[in-house]
Scaffold this active site. Sequence first.
Site, PDB file in Angstrom:
ATOM      1  N   TYR A  57      40.095  24.552  20.394  1.00  0.00           N
ATOM      2  CA  TYR A  57      38.764  24.489  20.985  1.00  0.00           C
ATOM      3  C   TYR A  57      38.817  24.985  22.433  1.00  0.00           C
ATOM      4  CZ  TYR A  57      37.821  21.323  17.030  1.00  0.00           C
ATOM      5  OH  TYR A  57      37.708  20.750  15.780  1.00  0.00           O
ATOM      6  N   GLN A 300      22.472  13.946  25.699  1.00  0.00           N
ATOM      7  CA  GLN A 300      22.812  14.065  24.282  1.00  0.00           C
ATOM      8  C   GLN A 300      23.854  13.027  23.882  1.00  0.00           C
ATOM      9  OE1 GLN A 300      24.068  18.116  23.674  1.00  0.00           O
ATOM     10  NE2 GLN A 300      22.021  18.968  23.964  1.00  0.00           N
TER      11      GLN A 300
END
Length: 331
Positions: A57, A300
């Site tokens: 990632y 979020q």
Amino acid sequence: MEYRKLGDSNLEISVITFGAWAAGGWMWGGTERGEAINAIKAAYDAGVTSIDTAPIYGQGLSEEIVGEAIKDIQRDKVQILTKFGMRWDLAKGNLAMHSKDNSGNVIDIYKYAGKESIIKECEDSLKRLGTDYIDLYQIHWPDTTTPISESMEAVARLIEQGKVRHAGVCNYNPEQMDEAAQYLNPVSNQVPYSMVKRDIEKEIVPYCIEKSKSILAYSPLERGLLTGKMKPGYKFGADDHRAGIYFFKDENLQKVNAFLEKILPIAEEKNASLSQLVLKWTFEQPGITIALAGARNSQQALSNAAAADIRLSKEEIDKITAHLNQLSLSR
């Protein structure tokens, strides 16, 4: 927040686990390091003590961000889940994909889980994460060029050395899990699972329930599809991997949004968002231990964490599932 044990281990992780793929930027149109760090910190403050990342990632960036975000947290108060077996810096194993890094440089990514590679990856991950042990170390994808025995024996050695606490697998089928279990005790299998991707219910879920293995559900919001915020005509950035996925065709966006409208009254009754309702439904399904949810910013992250506090009756879960069973997407 609710916490559940992985398999037959003593490792407890939060039912909402922070998924740090997008934090690394790679395949997600880039990242903002400061916001990603703040998102992880906000999630932790809301009870999300578990973070799932991987070297691939952002080619190390996600792990570095996780390490920075948790550096002031007492180590035994946070659970680090990371992976091995996807190399962008070594041309061995199976070619997984051609890609570009965050700087736009072309890279080839290989699924490779040879013994020496795993040992090196672990050392690199520990440095990036700023820790001396990993709570759950997972093979990222099956590597058909390396015997499962070799890969699992390498992880078993890392466990003996105290660098890894528990072993897990990702994207393994039951036969592969059985073989892995001959060499160590994999406590979990991380697999894709969402309202629109339920194929694991056929074999993997029954297997994991029978064998007392946990399932870590990744992409439970199907990369934004199930948030209700994506409408027909949505345009993705040039380096956003979602652009070519059939879920996001206009026809399917219409069908999914029609389904979400049907379950919206339940969300509104709970004073919850659609995303929160979807996350709650996901980790209340049989065999599903936790749901991984990514966040770009603190807002979020806090929204995801609040999904754990929703209360759904069996009748409400069944009603959502009944609507869901009527949904059919086009390939």
